[in-house]
Write an enzyme that holds these catalytic residues in place. Sequence first.
Site, PDB file in Angstrom:
ATOM      1  N   PHE A 145       7.918 -65.820  -2.628  1.00  0.00           N
ATOM      2  CA  PHE A 145       8.627 -65.237  -1.485  1.00  0.00           C
ATOM      3  C   PHE A 145       7.910 -64.011  -0.922  1.00  0.00           C
ATOM      4  CE2 PHE A 145      11.919 -67.137  -4.313  1.00  0.00           C
ATOM      5  CZ  PHE A 145      12.214 -68.241  -3.514  1.00  0.00           C
ATOM      6  N   ARG A 146       6.591 -64.027  -1.021  1.00  0.00           N
ATOM      7  CA  ARG A 146       5.747 -62.936  -0.519  1.00  0.00           C
ATOM      8  C   ARG A 146       5.998 -61.602  -1.222  1.00  0.00           C
ATOM      9  NH1 ARG A 146       2.709 -64.552   3.621  1.00  0.00           N
ATOM     10  NH2 ARG A 146       3.363 -66.407   4.781  1.00  0.00           N
ATOM     11  N   LEU A 147       6.574 -61.652  -2.409  1.00  0.00           N
ATOM     12  CA  LEU A 147       6.749 -60.447  -3.216  1.00  0.00           C
ATOM     13  C   LEU A 147       5.506 -60.292  -4.101  1.00  0.00           C
ATOM     14  CD1 LEU A 147      10.519 -60.774  -4.140  1.00  0.00           C
ATOM     15  CD2 LEU A 147       9.465 -59.467  -2.282  1.00  0.00           C
TER      16      LEU A 147
END
Length: 212
Positions: free
Chosen positions: A188-190
């Site tokens: 999740f683009r973390l």
Amino acid sequence: MPVVKGALALHIVWIMIREKADPLDLFAEWYAEAVKSEPNDPSAMALGTVGPDGMPSVRMVLLKDYDPAGFVFYTNYESRKGRQLLANPKAALLFHWKSLRRQVRLEGPIEKTTPEEADAYFSTRARGSQIGAWASEQSRPLESRFALEKRVAEVTAKYVIGKVPRPDHWSGFRLQPLLIEFWQDGAFRLHDRLEYSRPTPGAPWSTRTLYP
């Protein structure tokens, strides 16, 4: 729930990574993995320079050596990047290893390699590449492909016997990193980002994690 477990595992790995006081130790591990996993040119890196008008330029070059002194690549000093680096000896590098979903970026001052270093590396290049270093007026206008092939033929005839010497205008640069950032893809683009920095070459490194 699986996402939480995966994120937690990655976070634990990242904590372990932070225990490395020297970023070269971590780079060596990541680079070794890239050599095994990347289908082509794990040594490829984007090189960013700045022209006299302040306009940045980026192109791909190949890493030829690295150690505590810095990261080394070779080029024609009369090329666009060569002229820019000689006029403004600062640069940025970026490795992107897509198969591993990792990036490493570096920033710092640039210095020339020694003639002895350049000679040693030039002697390992294929003879055709040595000829090309003489034949190519890198970054300057080329009137035709035939003109280039003619120059290659002329240089080949000149050095038909014996070793091909290194041109004076062909040598290396060494980036002495003041900043090295390790980036690892996350769900999740973390993403995980770990930055090493120091005020001057040779000074102790400090670390911090960054928001993705």
